[in-house]
Design a protein around this motif. Structure first.
Motif, PDB file in Angstrom:
ATOM      1  N   ARG B 123       0.847  -1.197   0.000  1.00  0.00           N
ATOM      2  CA  ARG B 123       0.000   0.000   0.000  1.00  0.00           C
ATOM      3  C   ARG B 123       0.876   1.239   0.000  1.00  0.00           C
ATOM      4  N   GLN B 124       0.312   2.329  -0.470  1.00  0.00           N
ATOM      5  CA  GLN B 124       1.036   3.598  -0.467  1.00  0.00           C
ATOM      6  C   GLN B 124       0.184   4.653   0.209  1.00  0.00           C
ATOM      7  N   GLU B 125       0.875   5.606   0.824  1.00  0.00           N
ATOM      8  CA  GLU B 125       0.140   6.754   1.356  1.00  0.00           C
ATOM      9  C   GLU B 125       0.206   7.889   0.335  1.00  0.00           C
ATOM     10  N   TRP B 126      -0.935   8.468   0.035  1.00  0.00           N
ATOM     11  CA  TRP B 126      -0.981   9.630  -0.859  1.00  0.00           C
ATOM     12  C   TRP B 126      -1.594  10.796  -0.118  1.00  0.00           C
ATOM     13  N   GLY B 127      -0.970  11.955  -0.290  1.00  0.00           N
ATOM     14  CA  GLY B 127      -1.509  13.166   0.329  1.00  0.00           C
ATOM     15  C   GLY B 127      -2.311  13.932  -0.704  1.00  0.00           C
ATOM     16  N   VAL B 128      -3.455  14.417  -0.291  1.00  0.00           N
ATOM     17  CA  VAL B 128      -4.273  15.224  -1.197  1.00  0.00           C
ATOM     18  C   VAL B 128      -4.610  16.538  -0.511  1.00  0.00           C
ATOM     19  N   LYS B 129      -4.277  17.618  -1.190  1.00  0.00           N
ATOM     20  CA  LYS B 129      -4.655  18.941  -0.705  1.00  0.00           C
ATOM     21  C   LYS B 129      -5.561  19.565  -1.749  1.00  0.00           C
ATOM     22  N   ALA B 130      -6.624  20.169  -1.289  1.00  0.00           N
ATOM     23  CA  ALA B 130      -7.518  20.845  -2.229  1.00  0.00           C
ATOM     24  C   ALA B 130      -7.614  22.314  -1.836  1.00  0.00           C
ATOM     25  N   PHE B 131      -7.584  23.150  -2.844  1.00  0.00           N
ATOM     26  CA  PHE B 131      -7.646  24.598  -2.626  1.00  0.00           C
ATOM     27  C   PHE B 131      -8.891  25.157  -3.284  1.00  0.00           C
ATOM     28  N   ALA B 132      -9.474  26.155  -2.625  1.00  0.00           N
ATOM     29  CA  ALA B 132     -10.596  26.850  -3.238  1.00  0.00           C
ATOM     30  C   ALA B 132     -10.058  27.565  -4.468  1.00  0.00           C
ATOM     31  N   ALA B 133     -10.573  27.209  -5.624  1.00  0.00           N
ATOM     32  CA  ALA B 133     -10.037  27.779  -6.869  1.00  0.00           C
ATOM     33  C   ALA B 133     -10.297  29.277  -6.895  1.00  0.00           C
ATOM     34  N   ALA B 134      -9.290  30.013  -7.364  1.00  0.00           N
ATOM     35  CA  ALA B 134      -9.455  31.445  -7.495  1.00  0.00           C
ATOM     36  C   ALA B 134     -10.400  31.708  -8.660  1.00  0.00           C
ATOM     37  N   LYS B 172     -19.026  26.581  -1.720  1.00  0.00           N
ATOM     38  CA  LYS B 172     -19.044  25.613  -2.824  1.00  0.00           C
ATOM     39  C   LYS B 172     -17.755  24.785  -2.820  1.00  0.00           C
ATOM     40  N   ALA B 173     -16.617  25.473  -2.564  1.00  0.00           N
ATOM     41  CA  ALA B 173     -15.332  24.768  -2.516  1.00  0.00           C
ATOM     42  C   ALA B 173     -15.315  23.776  -1.357  1.00  0.00           C
ATOM     43  N   ASP B 174     -15.860  24.182  -0.197  1.00  0.00           N
ATOM     44  CA  ASP B 174     -15.931  23.273   0.959  1.00  0.00           C
ATOM     45  C   ASP B 174     -16.748  22.030   0.612  1.00  0.00           C
ATOM     46  N   ASP B 175     -17.884  22.253  -0.027  1.00  0.00           N
ATOM     47  CA  ASP B 175     -18.741  21.125  -0.407  1.00  0.00           C
ATOM     48  C   ASP B 175     -18.021  20.206  -1.388  1.00  0.00           C
ATOM     49  N   ALA B 176     -17.349  20.830  -2.367  1.00  0.00           N
ATOM     50  CA  ALA B 176     -16.629  20.028  -3.359  1.00  0.00           C
ATOM     51  C   ALA B 176     -15.521  19.220  -2.680  1.00  0.00           C
ATOM     52  N   ALA B 177     -14.842  19.835  -1.698  1.00  0.00           N
ATOM     53  CA  ALA B 177     -13.768  19.143  -0.980  1.00  0.00           C
ATOM     54  C   ALA B 177     -14.320  17.959  -0.186  1.00  0.00           C
ATOM     55  N   GLU B 178     -15.471  18.156   0.467  1.00  0.00           N
ATOM     56  CA  GLU B 178     -16.087  17.059   1.207  1.00  0.00           C
ATOM     57  C   GLU B 178     -16.444  15.918   0.260  1.00  0.00           C
ATOM     58  N   GLY B 179     -16.958  16.286  -0.903  1.00  0.00           N
ATOM     59  CA  GLY B 179     -17.315  15.287  -1.907  1.00  0.00           C
ATOM     60  C   GLY B 179     -16.097  14.499  -2.367  1.00  0.00           C
ATOM     61  N   LEU B 180     -15.001  15.230  -2.611  1.00  0.00           N
ATOM     62  CA  LEU B 180     -13.757  14.587  -3.039  1.00  0.00           C
ATOM     63  C   LEU B 180     -13.264  13.637  -1.949  1.00  0.00           C
ATOM     64  N   HIS B 181     -13.277  14.114  -0.684  1.00  0.00           N
ATOM     65  CA  HIS B 181     -12.809  13.288   0.427  1.00  0.00           C
ATOM     66  C   HIS B 181     -13.648  12.017   0.552  1.00  0.00           C
ATOM     67  N   ARG B 230     -10.704  13.367 -11.498  1.00  0.00           N
ATOM     68  CA  ARG B 230     -12.122  13.686 -11.697  1.00  0.00           C
ATOM     69  C   ARG B 230     -12.603  14.668 -10.655  1.00  0.00           C
ATOM     70  N   GLY B 231     -11.995  14.594  -9.464  1.00  0.00           N
ATOM     71  CA  GLY B 231     -12.450  15.436  -8.354  1.00  0.00           C
ATOM     72  C   GLY B 231     -11.962  16.866  -8.449  1.00  0.00           C
ATOM     73  N   GLN B 232     -11.661  17.309  -9.671  1.00  0.00           N
ATOM     74  CA  GLN B 232     -11.209  18.692  -9.817  1.00  0.00           C
ATOM     75  C   GLN B 232     -12.231  19.521 -10.580  1.00  0.00           C
ATOM     76  N   PRO B 233     -13.366  19.780  -9.956  1.00  0.00           N
ATOM     77  CA  PRO B 233     -14.337  20.644 -10.622  1.00  0.00           C
ATOM     78  C   PRO B 233     -13.801  22.078 -10.624  1.00  0.00           C
ATOM     79  N   ALA B 234     -14.554  22.982 -11.212  1.00  0.00           N
ATOM     80  CA  ALA B 234     -14.096  24.360 -11.345  1.00  0.00           C
ATOM     81  C   ALA B 234     -13.790  25.000  -9.984  1.00  0.00           C
ATOM     82  N   ASP B 235     -14.494  24.537  -8.933  1.00  0.00           N
ATOM     83  CA  ASP B 235     -14.333  25.184  -7.627  1.00  0.00           C
ATOM     84  C   ASP B 235     -13.065  24.771  -6.908  1.00  0.00           C
TER      85      ASP B 235
END
Lengths: 131, 255
Positions: B123-134, B172-181, B230-235
């Motif tokens: 197994r591998q550990e992957w880090g994911v950071k999501a930012f509210a898109a400007a 919207k970015a928070d919601d998208a991040a929760e969805g991605l998580h 896929r989890g990179q919507p516009a937000d």
């Protein structure tokens, strides 16, 4: 190249549009907080480790707060961005300039100012309060 | 005082010896070596008590320059060995008095280490950071107040509309991040969330809305990567880091 002089293995293959980085904050999050925890023979005061973790958390959460606490090493870490390094140098220059200005003002006010050494502006700041 | 102390990086199985190259150096530039103990092996360095003894270690851990250099060296050794052998990384600055004490530790916890290794093997550990898109300043067209209000009121209304827009985008970015998580957690075997990092540490201007680590079986890696893409919507702007040694998931207790 890391501090230990080891090239990082280059097995990170990312899709073009995904950035990847091994920044210090990411490493500290993991090596300080995670990994297997066993008490070694050399006991580090757990309270202190907790304080340290809190410091790092503050650092990670808020650079301003960390600065207030005098934690600013990332400004001197060459692996962090060039922009930050420039900022650190600019800060240093500005601090020296302020120190020099303060020292010369102090010298102007204290005519006999025998103990004032404008050559060492950095050291002056603590003495200024006594004046 | 002893002449040398023993710094413990990680524990692997007996085969780990072959994964430690000759000449490898670790914390404080000390050579890295292996202590075999039955089916297991400890990866260690002999270190100076003046740097890693009780009082010095305490002091050094609070010296953030020392800490940064030591953390990078600790990580570099673990990362290098992990490339060819599964290992369970120890937390930074785990120090023993003698090799014998390390052997005793491994013997006493042999089963726990073995199951920890089993949990992270393959197994591998992957880090994911999501930012509210400007989002570039869209004109507040639809919210433009009509001519019925005076210039002062119009100004206030425009200000309020701008503030509301920022809040809506962030939410919207928070919601998208929760969805991605949620979607990544569904693929990963386990996940851990970290506090978001300050923009100046992350090196990004945007707000970090997700900072998480995922334990991904090698066989699900492609699916996981696809889900990140896929989890990179516009937000959302997503940053993937890894593969990491599974620091966030190596424990001696059953999770």
């Amino acid at each position: 190249v890391t501090a230990g002089g080891l090239p990082l293995p280059s097995r990170n293959r990312q899709p073009e549009h995904l950035q990847q980085s091994t920044n210090l904050a990411d490493i500290l999050e993991r090596v300080l907080d995670k990994g297997i925890v066993i008490a070694g023979d050399i006991r580090v005061n757990l309270l202190d480790i907790e304080l340290l973790t809190i410091k790092i958390r503050l650092l990670v959460a808020s650079v301003d707060k960390a600065r207030e606490m005098g934690i600013d090493w990332w400004e001197h870490d060459p692996s962090l961005s060039t922009g930050q390094r420039d900022l650190a140098e600019e800060n240093k220059r500005l601090r020296e300039r302020i120190g020099a200005l303060e020292a010369s003002r102090h010298a102007d006010r204290d005519d006999d100012g025998a103990d004032v050494s404008p050559k060492a502006p950095g050291r002056e700041r603590s003495r200024q309060r006594d004046a | 005082m002893l002449d040398e102390l023993v710094y413990l990086y990680a524990v692997g199985n007996a085969a780990v010896g072959a994964a430690v190259p000759t000449g490898l150096r670790g914390v404080a530039g000390a050579p890295v070596r292996v202590i075999p103990v039955d089916r297991l092996a400890a990866i260690v360095s002999s270190v100076d008590p003046h740097e890693f003894g009780d009082e010095s270690l305490q002091r050094n851990l609070n010296d953030l320059t020392w800490l940064a250099v030591t953390a990078r060296a600790h990580h570099a050794v673990i990362d290098l060995v992990w490339g060819s052998q599964p290992i369970a990384p120890l937390r930074l600055a785990t120090v023993y008095r003698t090799d014998e004490n390390v052997r005793t530790l491994l013997q006493a916890n042999s089963d726990a280490f073995t199951s920890a290794l089993d949990r992270i093997r393959g197994r591998q550990e992957w880090g994911v950071k999501a930012f509210a898109a400007a989002v570039p300043g869209q004109g507040s067209g639809d919210e433009e107040p009509d001519g019925a209000v005076g210039p002062g009121a119009a100004y206030l209304l425009r200000k309020r509309a701008a503030r509301d827009r920022v809040l809506r985008e962030r939410s919207k970015a928070d919601d998208a991040a929760e969805g991605l998580h949620r979607s990544l957690s569904g693929i990963a075997e386990a996940s851990r969330r970290y506090p978001p990092q300050d923009p100046r540490i992350s090196g990004r201007r945007a707000d970090m809305v997700l900072n998480a680590a995922y334990l991904v079986p090698d066989s699900d890696l492609a699916v996981f990567r696809k889900a990140v893409e896929r989890g990179q919507p516009a937000d959302l702007e997503v940053e993937l880091t890894g593969p990491w040694v599974p620091y966030s998931f190596a424990t001696l207790e059953e999770p």
